[in-house]
Design a protein around this motif. Structure first.
Motif, short mmCIF file in Angstrom:
data_model
loop_
_atom_site.label_atom_id
_atom_site.label_comp_id
_atom_site.label_asym_id
_atom_site.label_seq_id
_atom_site.Cartn_x
_atom_site.Cartn_y
_atom_site.Cartn_z
N THR A 45 4.10 22.56 -8.79
CA THR A 45 2.95 22.84 -7.93
C THR A 45 1.76 22.09 -8.49
OG1 THR A 45 3.78 25.02 -7.27
CG2 THR A 45 1.40 24.66 -7.12
N THR A 46 0.97 21.48 -7.60
CA THR A 46 -0.09 20.60 -8.09
C THR A 46 -1.24 20.51 -7.09
OG1 THR A 46 -0.51 18.37 -8.99
CG2 THR A 46 0.93 18.53 -7.08
N VAL A 47 -2.33 19.97 -7.55
CA VAL A 47 -3.48 19.67 -6.69
C VAL A 47 -3.43 18.19 -6.36
CG1 VAL A 47 -5.99 19.66 -6.46
CG2 VAL A 47 -4.86 21.51 -7.74
N ARG A 48 -3.33 17.86 -5.08
CA ARG A 48 -3.23 16.46 -4.68
C ARG A 48 -4.62 15.87 -4.49
NH1 ARG A 48 0.14 15.64 0.51
NH2 ARG A 48 1.88 15.63 -1.00
N GLN A 49 -4.84 14.72 -5.13
CA GLN A 49 -5.99 13.90 -4.79
C GLN A 49 -5.46 12.59 -4.21
OE1 GLN A 49 -8.37 12.36 -8.00
NE2 GLN A 49 -6.74 12.55 -9.51
N PRO A 50 -6.10 12.04 -3.18
CA PRO A 50 -5.57 10.86 -2.49
C PRO A 50 -5.85 9.59 -3.29
CG PRO A 50 -7.63 11.51 -1.48
CD PRO A 50 -7.34 12.55 -2.55
N ILE A 51 -5.05 9.34 -4.32
CA ILE A 51 -5.36 8.29 -5.29
C ILE A 51 -5.39 6.91 -4.66
CG2 ILE A 51 -4.66 7.23 -7.48
CD1 ILE A 51 -3.33 9.90 -8.21
N GLU A 52 -4.33 6.55 -3.90
CA GLU A 52 -4.31 5.23 -3.28
C GLU A 52 -5.46 5.05 -2.30
OE1 GLU A 52 -1.68 7.18 -3.56
OE2 GLU A 52 0.08 6.05 -4.23
N GLU A 53 -5.76 6.11 -1.54
CA GLU A 53 -6.86 6.04 -0.58
C GLU A 53 -8.20 5.86 -1.31
OE1 GLU A 53 -8.72 8.65 3.14
OE2 GLU A 53 -6.87 9.29 2.14
N MET A 54 -8.34 6.52 -2.45
CA MET A 54 -9.57 6.37 -3.23
C MET A 54 -9.71 4.95 -3.75
SD MET A 54 -9.28 10.01 -5.23
CE MET A 54 -10.45 9.60 -6.51
N GLY A 55 -8.59 4.37 -4.22
CA GLY A 55 -8.64 2.99 -4.69
C GLY A 55 -9.01 2.03 -3.57
N ALA A 56 -8.42 2.25 -2.38
CA ALA A 56 -8.73 1.39 -1.24
C ALA A 56 -10.20 1.52 -0.85
CB ALA A 56 -7.84 1.75 -0.05
N ARG A 57 -10.72 2.74 -0.90
CA ARG A 57 -12.13 2.94 -0.52
C ARG A 57 -13.07 2.30 -1.54
NH1 ARG A 57 -14.66 6.18 3.29
NH2 ARG A 57 -16.81 5.46 3.40
N MET A 58 -12.71 2.36 -2.82
CA MET A 58 -13.50 1.67 -3.84
C MET A 58 -13.59 0.19 -3.54
SD MET A 58 -12.24 3.44 -7.41
CE MET A 58 -13.18 2.26 -8.42
N ALA A 59 -12.42 -0.40 -3.22
CA ALA A 59 -12.39 -1.84 -2.93
C ALA A 59 -13.20 -2.16 -1.67
CB ALA A 59 -10.94 -2.30 -2.76
N ARG A 60 -13.10 -1.30 -0.66
CA ARG A 60 -13.82 -1.52 0.59
C ARG A 60 -15.34 -1.48 0.36
NH1 ARG A 60 -12.07 2.84 3.89
NH2 ARG A 60 -10.02 1.97 3.38
N TYR A 82 -1.40 7.04 -12.85
CA TYR A 82 -2.63 7.10 -12.05
C TYR A 82 -3.22 5.70 -11.90
CZ TYR A 82 -7.51 8.01 -10.85
OH TYR A 82 -8.75 7.99 -10.24
N VAL A 83 -3.23 4.92 -12.98
CA VAL A 83 -3.79 3.58 -12.94
C VAL A 83 -3.02 2.71 -11.96
CG1 VAL A 83 -4.30 1.49 -14.29
CG2 VAL A 83 -4.65 3.74 -15.31
N ALA A 84 -1.69 2.80 -12.00
CA ALA A 84 -0.86 2.00 -11.10
C ALA A 84 -1.12 2.36 -9.64
CB ALA A 84 0.61 2.18 -11.44
N ARG A 85 -1.28 3.65 -9.36
CA ARG A 85 -1.46 4.07 -7.97
C ARG A 85 -2.83 3.68 -7.43
NH1 ARG A 85 0.27 10.13 -6.98
NH2 ARG A 85 -0.08 9.43 -4.83
N ILE A 86 -3.87 3.84 -8.24
CA ILE A 86 -5.20 3.50 -7.73
C ILE A 86 -5.32 1.98 -7.60
CG2 ILE A 86 -6.49 3.32 -9.93
CD1 ILE A 86 -8.70 5.02 -8.48
N ALA A 87 -4.67 1.24 -8.51
CA ALA A 87 -4.67 -0.22 -8.42
C ALA A 87 -3.91 -0.68 -7.18
CB ALA A 87 -4.06 -0.83 -9.67
N ALA A 88 -2.85 0.03 -6.81
CA ALA A 88 -2.09 -0.32 -5.60
C ALA A 88 -2.97 -0.20 -4.36
CB ALA A 88 -0.86 0.57 -5.48
N GLY A 89 -3.76 0.87 -4.31
CA GLY A 89 -4.68 1.04 -3.18
C GLY A 89 -5.73 -0.05 -3.13
N MET A 90 -6.24 -0.43 -4.30
CA MET A 90 -7.23 -1.51 -4.36
C MET A 90 -6.64 -2.84 -3.92
SD MET A 90 -8.83 -0.64 -8.10
CE MET A 90 -9.79 0.84 -8.44
N THR A 91 -5.45 -3.14 -4.45
CA THR A 91 -4.81 -4.43 -4.18
C THR A 91 -4.53 -4.60 -2.69
OG1 THR A 91 -3.78 -4.44 -6.37
CG2 THR A 91 -2.83 -5.88 -4.71
#
Length: 342
Positions: free
Chosen positions: A300-315, A87-96
């Protein structure tokens, strides 16, 4: 002769906390006026402030501060967990990706989830090394003294701050709604003894996903606390929690795990116990991490848009750095992804 630059000897928040005999986090709560502080503790902190001549460091204006081009990613977890959690890697990817378009770089700062904030990290954030901070993984603590830091901060996930959380900038996912949707799917497929492996209850994601589970179950057959076990969002905790659950409730026919890693651990424990998935026990996770596509059966899982969330945090942080901005409270929708495990 050139002038000699004298070191900054102004007392810091850590100095106040040390003299008052409290943690830096407690001293920060007093300075921010939070109500949940004992009167005697408040008096100790105020006395220490007076004795030291402490004054908050405030930047006159964000525009007046020299830009560094660096943004801190503060992860409130132990170092090993920081690098083990995808999770950390994916949200950081969106931020970066978002920061790169603005010519900024991300600086990783792991911060162990203890009550006190290490003075070295507080000083680093406050002393002009970064233009702002993105904070994820908060464990039930009030945020850093944002006014004292003098930099904008955006949180990943709503801070656990009761009524005070509205004053902070955060980006979150609909954890409660996603969990409720997952449990409703299990109920609709005929499952009746549905357990949950809940996440840490000092984190909003853990709290809200358990609330979503409880809401869906309550509408069906009512709450049975023997079907609730807890983990730390990690794979091993999901394995151990499932083993305990099967000992206590061998009749369980479905498990909603509050993270994909815990769901993968549950699959491992079920396989060891000779339970077939989904024939005997259905399993649903949360996050939609790559590991869920590689499990047997696929998760089966619940998807949250992790990279998009990271990008929005950075924005949002960049907007706060570049000019006055209203602190956002953004909550992304989640989506149930149905695969073979349920």
């Amino acid at each position: 002769m050139s002038a000699v630059e004298l070191p900054d000897i102004r007392p810091t928040l850590a100095d106040v906390a040390r003299v008052a005999g409290v943690s830096t986090a407690t001293a920060s709560r007093v300075l921010n006026g939070f109500a949940k502080v004992r009167p005697e503790t408040r008096d100790q902190v105020k006395s220490a402030m007076i004795a030291l001549g402490y004054a908050r460091r405030r930047a006159a204006s964000l525009k007046d501060v020299r830009r560094t081009g660096s943004i801190a990613l503060v992860v409130c977890e132990k170092m090993l967990q920081v690098f083990a959690d995808p999770y950390v890697a994916r949200i950081a990817a969106g931020m970066t990706k978002e920061l790169a378009t603005a010519g900024a770089q991300l600086v990783l700062i792991p911060m162990s989830s203890t009550e006190d904030y290490p003075a070295s990290i507080v000083h680093y954030l406050a002393d002009g090394h970064v233009d702002g901070a993105l904070v994820i993984g908060m464990h039930g603590r009030y945020p850093l003294d944002l006014a004292w830091l003098g930099i904008p901060v955006v949180f990943g996930g709503r801070p656990v701050c009761d009524e005070d959380s509205g004053q902070y900038s955060y980006v979150d996912a609909d954890n409660r709604g996603g969990a409720e949707q997952a449990v409703r799917h299990l109920l609709a497929s005929g499952r009746r003894t549905i357990a949950t492996i809940a996440g840490p209850q000092d984190m909003v994601a853990g709290i809200d996903r358990l609330l979503g589970y409880r809401k869906a179950i309550c509408k069906a057959d009512g709450i049975d606390d023997s079907l609730v076990v807890f983990g730390d969002f990690g794979l091993a905790s999901g394995d151990h929690a499932t083993a305990r659950l099967l000992e206590r409730r061998p009749d369980v026919d479905a498990i909603f795990a509050a993270s994909d890693l815990m769901a993968a651990g549950a699959l491992r424990a079920l396989r060891r116990a000779g339970r077939r998935v989904p024939e005997d026990v259905a399993v649903i996770g949360f996050d939609d991490l790559p590991v869920g596509r590689r499990t047997e059966p696929p998760l089966t899982t619940v998807r949250q848009p992790i990279e998009e969330m990271g990008a929005r945090m950075a924005r949002e942080l960049l907007a706060m750095i570049n000019g006055p901005a209203t602190p956002p409270s953004l909550v992304f929708d989640t989506e149930l992804i149905v695969r073979e495990s349920a």
